[in-house]
Scaffold this active site. Structure first.
Site, PDB file in Angstrom:
ATOM      1  N   ASP A  30       0.847  -1.196   0.000  1.00  0.00           N
ATOM      2  CA  ASP A  30       0.000   0.000   0.000  1.00  0.00           C
ATOM      3  C   ASP A  30       0.882   1.245   0.000  1.00  0.00           C
ATOM      4  O   ASP A  30       1.885   1.322   0.717  1.00  0.00           O
ATOM      5  CB  ASP A  30      -0.922  -0.003   1.233  1.00  0.00           C
ATOM      6  CG  ASP A  30      -2.077   0.965   1.073  1.00  0.00           C
ATOM      7  OD1 ASP A  30      -3.220   0.512   0.917  1.00  0.00           O
ATOM      8  OD2 ASP A  30      -1.819   2.202   1.092  1.00  0.00           O
ATOM      9  N   ILE A  31       0.478   2.226  -0.807  1.00  0.00           N
ATOM     10  CA  ILE A  31       1.273   3.450  -0.953  1.00  0.00           C
ATOM     11  C   ILE A  31       1.216   4.318   0.314  1.00  0.00           C
ATOM     12  O   ILE A  31       2.087   5.168   0.532  1.00  0.00           O
ATOM     13  CB  ILE A  31       0.771   4.243  -2.191  1.00  0.00           C
ATOM     14  CG1 ILE A  31       1.832   5.168  -2.742  1.00  0.00           C
ATOM     15  CG2 ILE A  31      -0.518   5.001  -1.898  1.00  0.00           C
ATOM     16  CD1 ILE A  31       1.479   5.753  -4.107  1.00  0.00           C
ATOM     17  N   ASN A  87     -13.077  -3.040   2.457  1.00  0.00           N
ATOM     18  CA  ASN A  87     -14.015  -1.937   2.567  1.00  0.00           C
ATOM     19  C   ASN A  87     -14.973  -2.011   1.382  1.00  0.00           C
ATOM     20  O   ASN A  87     -14.535  -2.196   0.237  1.00  0.00           O
ATOM     21  CB  ASN A  87     -13.267  -0.598   2.555  1.00  0.00           C
ATOM     22  CG  ASN A  87     -12.349  -0.456   3.755  1.00  0.00           C
ATOM     23  OD1 ASN A  87     -12.708  -0.860   4.859  1.00  0.00           O
ATOM     24  ND2 ASN A  87     -11.164   0.098   3.546  1.00  0.00           N
ATOM     25  N   GLY A  93     -15.372   3.414   3.682  1.00  0.00           N
ATOM     26  CA  GLY A  93     -14.071   4.005   3.388  1.00  0.00           C
ATOM     27  C   GLY A  93     -13.431   3.510   2.109  1.00  0.00           C
ATOM     28  O   GLY A  93     -12.244   3.753   1.887  1.00  0.00           O
ATOM     29  N   SER A  95     -12.075   3.655  -1.341  1.00  0.00           N
ATOM     30  CA  SER A  95     -11.683   4.786  -2.199  1.00  0.00           C
ATOM     31  C   SER A  95     -11.287   4.331  -3.596  1.00  0.00           C
ATOM     32  O   SER A  95     -11.329   5.121  -4.533  1.00  0.00           O
ATOM     33  CB  SER A  95     -10.537   5.567  -1.553  1.00  0.00           C
ATOM     34  OG  SER A  95      -9.413   4.731  -1.367  1.00  0.00           O
ATOM     35  N   HIS A 100     -10.329  -5.148  -3.455  1.00  0.00           N
ATOM     36  CA  HIS A 100      -9.002  -5.442  -2.907  1.00  0.00           C
ATOM     37  C   HIS A 100      -9.156  -5.770  -1.428  1.00  0.00           C
ATOM     38  O   HIS A 100     -10.055  -5.254  -0.757  1.00  0.00           O
ATOM     39  CB  HIS A 100      -8.041  -4.265  -3.097  1.00  0.00           C
ATOM     40  CG  HIS A 100      -8.590  -2.969  -2.609  1.00  0.00           C
ATOM     41  ND1 HIS A 100      -9.519  -2.241  -3.333  1.00  0.00           N
ATOM     42  CD2 HIS A 100      -8.382  -2.276  -1.461  1.00  0.00           C
ATOM     43  CE1 HIS A 100      -9.844  -1.156  -2.659  1.00  0.00           C
ATOM     44  NE2 HIS A 100      -9.179  -1.154  -1.500  1.00  0.00           N
TER      45      HIS A 100
HETATM   46  P1  AMP Z   1      -9.728   1.515   0.085  1.00  0.00           P
HETATM   47  O1  AMP Z   1      -9.783   2.865   0.749  1.00  0.00           O
HETATM   48  O2  AMP Z   1     -10.211   0.383   0.919  1.00  0.00           O
HETATM   49  O3  AMP Z   1     -10.402   1.576  -1.270  1.00  0.00           O
HETATM   50  O4  AMP Z   1      -8.195   1.210  -0.161  1.00  0.00           O
HETATM   51  C1  AMP Z   1      -7.475   1.762  -1.217  1.00  0.00           C
HETATM   52  C2  AMP Z   1      -6.034   1.678  -0.826  1.00  0.00           C
HETATM   53  O5  AMP Z   1      -5.249   1.870  -1.998  1.00  0.00           O
HETATM   54  C3  AMP Z   1      -5.594   2.771   0.171  1.00  0.00           C
HETATM   55  O6  AMP Z   1      -5.086   2.145   1.341  1.00  0.00           O
HETATM   56  C4  AMP Z   1      -4.525   3.544  -0.592  1.00  0.00           C
HETATM   57  O7  AMP Z   1      -3.471   3.962   0.231  1.00  0.00           O
HETATM   58  C5  AMP Z   1      -4.080   2.536  -1.634  1.00  0.00           C
HETATM   59  N1  AMP Z   1      -3.507   3.082  -2.843  1.00  0.00           N
HETATM   60  C6  AMP Z   1      -3.974   4.124  -3.580  1.00  0.00           C
HETATM   61  N2  AMP Z   1      -3.193   4.325  -4.659  1.00  0.00           N
HETATM   62  C7  AMP Z   1      -2.208   3.391  -4.610  1.00  0.00           C
HETATM   63  C8  AMP Z   1      -1.080   3.088  -5.442  1.00  0.00           C
HETATM   64  N3  AMP Z   1      -0.810   3.781  -6.551  1.00  0.00           N
HETATM   65  N4  AMP Z   1      -0.274   2.057  -5.065  1.00  0.00           N
HETATM   66  C9  AMP Z   1      -0.527   1.360  -3.935  1.00  0.00           C
HETATM   67  N5  AMP Z   1      -1.573   1.598  -3.122  1.00  0.00           N
HETATM   68  C10 AMP Z   1      -2.402   2.600  -3.454  1.00  0.00           C
END
Ligand code: AMP
Ligand code: ZN
Length: 114
Positions: A30-31, A87, A93, A95, A100
Site C-alpha cells: 500500500d502506498i 471496505n 471508506g 476509495s 481489494h
Molecule cells: P480503500 O480505501 O479500501 O479503497 O483502499 C485503497 C487503498 O489503496 C488505500 O489504502 C490507498 O493507500 C491505496 N492506494 C492508492 N493508490 C495506490 C497506489 N498507486 N499504489 C498502492 N496503493 C495505493
C-alpha cells in the site's frame, strides 16, 4: 476498466511494488501504509465492490486467502497475527473501486476499527 487504478497497475501501466503474482490475484504494498506491513491483495479481474462476488467466484476468493496466508508467512505475521479487511462502499471508506483485500500486520490492532 481503462480508467481503473488497479487495472492499470495489473497491466503494468502504473508502477507498483508487486509482492505476489498468482494466476488470478496479485498483491502490492500500500502506498500509504497504516501498519508496518500493509499489503493489498487484488483480483486481476475487475470487480467494483464485493457486492459483485458470489458462488461463481469461490475459486477466486480461495486464491485471495491462499495469497494472504502465503504473504502472512513471508512477512512473519502468521504467529503474531494479522488482519484482512475489505471496505465496501463509501461509508466503509472504499476509495478505489476495484475489489481489494487489505492485509495489515506488524502492530497490535484495535477493535472495533474506526
Ligand atoms: P480503500 O480505501 O479500501 O479503497 O483502499 C485503497 C487503498 O489503496 C488505500 O489504502 C490507498 O493507500 C491505496 N492506494 C492508492 N493508490 C495506490 C497506489 N498507486 N499504489 C498502492 N496503493 C495505493
Ligand atoms: Zn479495475
Amino acid at each position: 476498466m481503462s480508467d481503473c487504478l488497479f487495472c492499470k497497475i495489473e497491466k503494468g501501466d502504473i508502477p507498483a511494488e508487486k509482492v505476489y503474482d498468482g494466476d488470478s490475484v496479485f498483491a502490492i504494498s500500500d502506498i500509504n501504509p497504516q501498519a508496518p506491513v500493509h499489503l493489498l491483495i487484488i483480483p486481476k479481474k475487475h470487480y467494483s465492490t464485493i457486492l459483485e462476488l458470489d458462488e461463481k467466484d469461490q475459486e477466486l476468493v480461495g486464491s485471495v486467502f491462499s495469497a494472504a496466508n502465503c504473504l502472512a508467512k513471508d512477512y512473519g505475521l502468521d504467529q503474531s497475527g494479522f488482519r484482512v479487511v475489505v471496505n465496501c462502499g463509501a461509508e466503509a471508506g472504499q476509495s478505489v473501486f476495484h475489489v481489494h483485500y487489505h492485509l495489515l500486520g506488524g502492530r497490535a490492532m484495535h477493535w472495533p476499527p474506526g
